[in-house]
Design an enzyme around this catalytic site. Sequence first.
Site, PDB file in Angstrom:
ATOM      1  N   TYR A  64      43.026  10.412  75.991  1.00 23.66           N
ATOM      2  CA  TYR A  64      42.788  11.239  77.187  1.00 23.66           C
ATOM      3  C   TYR A  64      42.453  12.700  76.861  1.00 23.66           C
ATOM      4  O   TYR A  64      42.540  13.113  75.730  1.00 23.66           O
ATOM      5  CB  TYR A  64      43.888  11.090  78.227  1.00 23.66           C
ATOM      6  CG  TYR A  64      45.326  11.468  77.932  1.00 23.66           C
ATOM      7  CD1 TYR A  64      45.710  12.225  76.854  1.00 23.66           C
ATOM      8  CD2 TYR A  64      46.325  11.050  78.829  1.00 23.66           C
ATOM      9  CE1 TYR A  64      47.042  12.560  76.662  1.00 23.66           C
ATOM     10  CE2 TYR A  64      47.652  11.380  78.634  1.00 23.66           C
ATOM     11  CZ  TYR A  64      47.998  12.139  77.549  1.00 23.66           C
ATOM     12  OH  TYR A  64      49.312  12.464  77.361  1.00 23.66           O
ATOM     13  N   GLU A  65      41.998  13.401  77.859  1.00 25.74           N
ATOM     14  CA  GLU A  65      41.431  14.759  77.688  1.00 25.74           C
ATOM     15  C   GLU A  65      40.245  14.742  76.736  1.00 25.74           C
ATOM     16  O   GLU A  65      40.021  15.714  75.997  1.00 25.74           O
ATOM     17  CB  GLU A  65      42.488  15.755  77.184  1.00 25.74           C
ATOM     18  CG  GLU A  65      43.720  15.875  78.038  1.00 25.74           C
ATOM     19  CD  GLU A  65      43.409  16.157  79.500  1.00 25.74           C
ATOM     20  OE1 GLU A  65      42.340  16.709  79.786  1.00 25.74           O
ATOM     21  OE2 GLU A  65      44.254  15.798  80.343  1.00 25.74           O
ATOM     22  N   GLY A  66      39.464  13.698  76.766  1.00 26.46           N
ATOM     23  CA  GLY A  66      38.325  13.558  75.848  1.00 26.46           C
ATOM     24  C   GLY A  66      38.761  12.784  74.626  1.00 26.46           C
ATOM     25  O   GLY A  66      39.639  13.243  73.885  1.00 26.46           O
ATOM     26  N   ARG A  84      43.709  20.229  75.965  1.00 22.68           N
ATOM     27  CA  ARG A  84      43.461  19.666  74.638  1.00 22.68           C
ATOM     28  C   ARG A  84      44.483  20.154  73.619  1.00 22.68           C
ATOM     29  O   ARG A  84      44.997  19.380  72.819  1.00 22.68           O
ATOM     30  CB  ARG A  84      42.035  20.011  74.187  1.00 22.68           C
ATOM     31  CG  ARG A  84      41.025  19.189  74.912  1.00 22.68           C
ATOM     32  CD  ARG A  84      39.586  19.578  74.676  1.00 22.68           C
ATOM     33  NE  ARG A  84      38.749  18.624  75.412  1.00 22.68           N
ATOM     34  CZ  ARG A  84      37.426  18.533  75.319  1.00 22.68           C
ATOM     35  NH1 ARG A  84      36.767  19.355  74.522  1.00 22.68           N
ATOM     36  NH2 ARG A  84      36.763  17.634  76.008  1.00 22.68           N
ATOM     37  N   GLN A 141      36.010  14.905  70.816  1.00 28.58           N
ATOM     38  CA  GLN A 141      36.481  16.168  70.217  1.00 28.58           C
ATOM     39  C   GLN A 141      35.668  16.489  68.977  1.00 28.58           C
ATOM     40  O   GLN A 141      35.303  17.641  68.722  1.00 28.58           O
ATOM     41  CB  GLN A 141      37.959  16.060  69.821  1.00 28.58           C
ATOM     42  CG  GLN A 141      38.901  15.666  70.940  1.00 28.58           C
ATOM     43  CD  GLN A 141      38.918  16.644  72.086  1.00 28.58           C
ATOM     44  OE1 GLN A 141      38.830  17.850  71.875  1.00 28.58           O
ATOM     45  NE2 GLN A 141      39.016  16.135  73.291  1.00 28.58           N
TER      46      GLN A 141
END
Lengths: 600, 600
Positions: free
Chosen positions: A438-440, A294, A445
């Site tokens: 991406y990555e959440g 992140r 977040q």
Amino acid sequence: MPMTYKSPLRDLRFVYYELFDGDELARLPGFEDATQDTVEAVLEEMGKIASEVLQPLNGPGDEQGCRLENGAVRAPDGFRDAWKLLREGGWMGLTARPEYGGQGMPYSVGVAASELMIAANLSFSMYVFLTHGAYDALDHHASDELKEMFLPKLVDGSWAGTMCLTESQSGTDLGLVRTRAVDAGDGAWKLTGSKIFISAGDHDLAENIVHLVLARTPDAPPGIKGISMFLVPKLRPEGGRLVPNGVSCPSIEHKLGIKGSATCVIDFDGSTGYLVGEPHKGMRAMFTMMNAARLHVGVQGLALSEAGYQAATAFARERLQGRALTGARYPDQEADPILVHPDVRRMLLSIRAFNEGARALTAWIAMAIDHAESDPDPARREEADDLASLLTPIVKAFQTDLGFEMANVALQVHGGYGYVREYGIEQVVRDARITQIYEGTNGIQALDLVGRKMPAHTGRALRRFFHPVSEFLAAESGNEALAEFTGPLAKAVDRLQRSTLWLATESMKNPEQAGAAATDFLHLFGWTALAYLWARMAKVAQQKLADGGTGLSAEERAFYDAKLRTARFFVERLLPRTSGHFANLMSGSRTMMEFPDSAF
Amino acid sequence: MPMTYKSPLRDLRFVYYELFDGDELARLPGFEDATQDTVEAVLEEMGKIASEVLQPLNGPGDEQGCRLENGAVRAPDGFRDAWKLLREGGWMGLTARPEYGGQGMPYSVGVAASELMIAANLSFSMYVFLTHGAYDALDHHASDELKEMFLPKLVDGSWAGTMCLTESQSGTDLGLVRTRAVDAGDGAWKLTGSKIFISAGDHDLAENIVHLVLARTPDAPPGIKGISMFLVPKLRPEGGRLVPNGVSCPSIEHKLGIKGSATCVIDFDGSTGYLVGEPHKGMRAMFTMMNAARLHVGVQGLALSEAGYQAATAFARERLQGRALTGARYPDQEADPILVHPDVRRMLLSIRAFNEGARALTAWIAMAIDHAESDPDPARREEADDLASLLTPIVKAFQTDLGFEMANVALQVHGGYGYVREYGIEQVVRDARITQIYEGTNGIQALDLVGRKMPAHTGRALRRFFHPVSEFLAAESGNEALAEFTGPLAKAVDRLQRSTLWLATESMKNPEQAGAAATDFLHLFGWTALAYLWARMAKVAQQKLADGGTGLSAEERAFYDAKLRTARFFVERLLPRTSGHFANLMSGSRTMMEFPDSAF
């Protein structure tokens, strides 16, 4: 006018060694070599590779894309040579432990190097970054046996890594993962299932790929608590050879951007895997990867915005069109460069003020992570870990939302030329768009921030942010020269504190209040953090320029002068967004939640 | 899940016949046929074509793009058949005069039909729109002889049109145009030069193309005052045949989006042309085209945002992921649809509140243009013209900035699926990006607003906006039920008035103050205009729902109920942006103008 890239080494020095005390890094155990000289030499060298090797591959890599041929993915032309060059220079293990062949540089130095690599070529950087991610997760969670077997290969770049989380029915909601792992009886497991959206899932840069796979064992409880993590190599080492392991890539995605980065479906068909960490504790190992990832994605937002700034300023200097509103600035030319127009300067300075603020925020968190991992003082470790945990979702979401916005501002400076491929800026926009997802996703977040990070330890992490800010404001309360920065900062902090209090109270009554407020709260937090860092940067610049900056070279005076003006622009033209976010979030969840489903 | 499109006919009826008095259109001379029944039948039919013919060609057209083969451009497969279908249905001349074969519908009806066509397929709509634009310019400025020769061909779609303005050194700054026109002695001219970025510049949909070309005659004064407009056909009619006319397309652009729309370099090599209007008055004719084009581009922003809304809501209903924060809403399913999540609803309602507001703003201006052209009352004509002139740059820039933003919000709702091509939403984002650039970048629209439209007739146009708003606020001052909308509106109007006054004062002293404020002022104006229209729409909805909406069908009650809730969302979550824009513009130009050129 093809894009070029010049690494912002002077600004990195400012952030690491003038705003923050980068020398502290070399005082952390294990990082004795990370002196300013060494760090700057590392960044200078990476800057050269970024400008001379990676950036020239960026446009062609986008044009050519990745190709799936006979079940194997080929990365764009030139990527193999670049990978080899990075391997041979020891770059794959820049922040890895020396016992596995790494260079042992602090994490924060790796982050600075990443900015340069990403700005030059996001797609290429993905292969490197996923390999680092796999190294990190294994380093933190794998058994010594697995580490000895796999880490040296990842560190020297002969093997690469991936994270295999998502399945078609299971994206944000990892509790829905269906990939199954069955005990093979010999200490190994057999994995079967299909993963999607796997970045760097297959390619021809390395001889083998180490997949870290979330899967479910037969006895696993349902949902997120039944997820375990496995290491599944594409090719299984057996008797000194690498043999096929039932891992295949049936298709790759056709995407808006990062076309040089292979996004794969990866199928496991009875593939041999090894448990990483404890069974059913896969989420813990996953979060190690995810947190680093992140922050890294937040760096991507900054890096692409920097690439955009450089392209836009170059264009604004070259392009002659119209005259300055106060009369021709270059009467001997057919027209003035568009840099003379206020609206163009407004756009350029918006990008710049975001970039320099985000670079400081990124370094602040990255250095905190080094302290959280390596500081001998447990109190300092806890404090740094709290701060990094709190700010990681902000760096990820805020810096990518703004990174995409600013890449688009850079495109806008180009006018019609921005929309055609040959100028390259439209690729930056397309590439930047993935970082918000991406990555959440950035919405996730924001929920992580309000639902997990804020309430943790009854708000202890929040105090790690508010305390130094309050102390700074108190210390500078009599500093008239800094008032133009500390005044607006105090106002932003006040809004953030009131929002925090409101959120804490309201979300106990109704969790949907937190959900409805989350994104605006995250942005309010991001701008406030930047306001704090900009005030501190302004202070440093003012100190350097004290007495008219005598003793400084003309170039250095110009640097600090520009820093101070950019700080002013930030306060005047970007920070006012806090008022909108504040009003939005305070309006609550009722209107959106009572809107009938059928009426959408 | 490929994209589908359903035309918002109910909302168009609301805007045209409930918010505004659409029946007035049929009372304008020449528009007697434009009754509500006819207008709705027209829109319903266009809606069908949009959904069933144009939308299915949108993704494939993007994938295939335009091809330049042997010097001729081929539009994507299927575009020729669609063009033929529109021709045969009389759609090319929907708003053209009956004497040239047109349907004689009001301009505002054409605008509503355009929204549907664009939402389904922006690239295809470009060919139609450029042909309309050429018709309009010739109708207003050409000699009767030229009109008789060319207009029937444009109206029946056997020939198409273009606008040839830009050259590589001359984009925003048309004074730099170098294309030359030499008197051929026989009433015609010979044109030589090269134009770039020509939308629909060459294609195979029509048998001939009518180029409207800005060029310079040998005796022309330098700069913008020496520009004339010429009609240059691709093929010259001669003795009943069409013969080559020295017009060629050496290359087409490779672009971020609108790939089904050919963006051409067009070379003229001694091509025969005909003067349109007076010599050296080409800018006047050009502005006729540009103003219609600017409003039309504003419609593009709205239309693509609507396409995004429909895709995002469909996805949010289908995609199961996670659980509602207040507990599982559908416990029998593996997960809840993401529509239950506050942040997803926030995103969807943001798009919706923008769309419905922008649809009202667009219709307001479009109907004003009908009155400006056709109202028998000269005072009403002037008033309507003032309002349309003032708001045209706002509709263009505000609606395309927000249209792009909202298309991206729609992509975000899709998560990772939004980034891959097969879902179609990434194409909407790419297509939408051009709207902020062409027909004058949005920065140029803002300068037009503050530098030309505001000061015109000592602010008379501004009063055409402020008067009805003030009257509305005065009339509703005692309306408690409406206070949640009129209160925030009054606050926005106050900010806009203060900004206007500040701008008028400051820019007399220093024109750079206007340049630095322009973009924020335009956005402040846009939000305030939407706040006014939302308050009026809320009033209509409240009236319809008076006494609990008895007498309305359940469907109709739900429509007005949703309208009212969306109005509330607008006030709570979008209108607060005005405070940021206000603070930005009031900070002035100094910081950006004093930033040294060399420091960028």
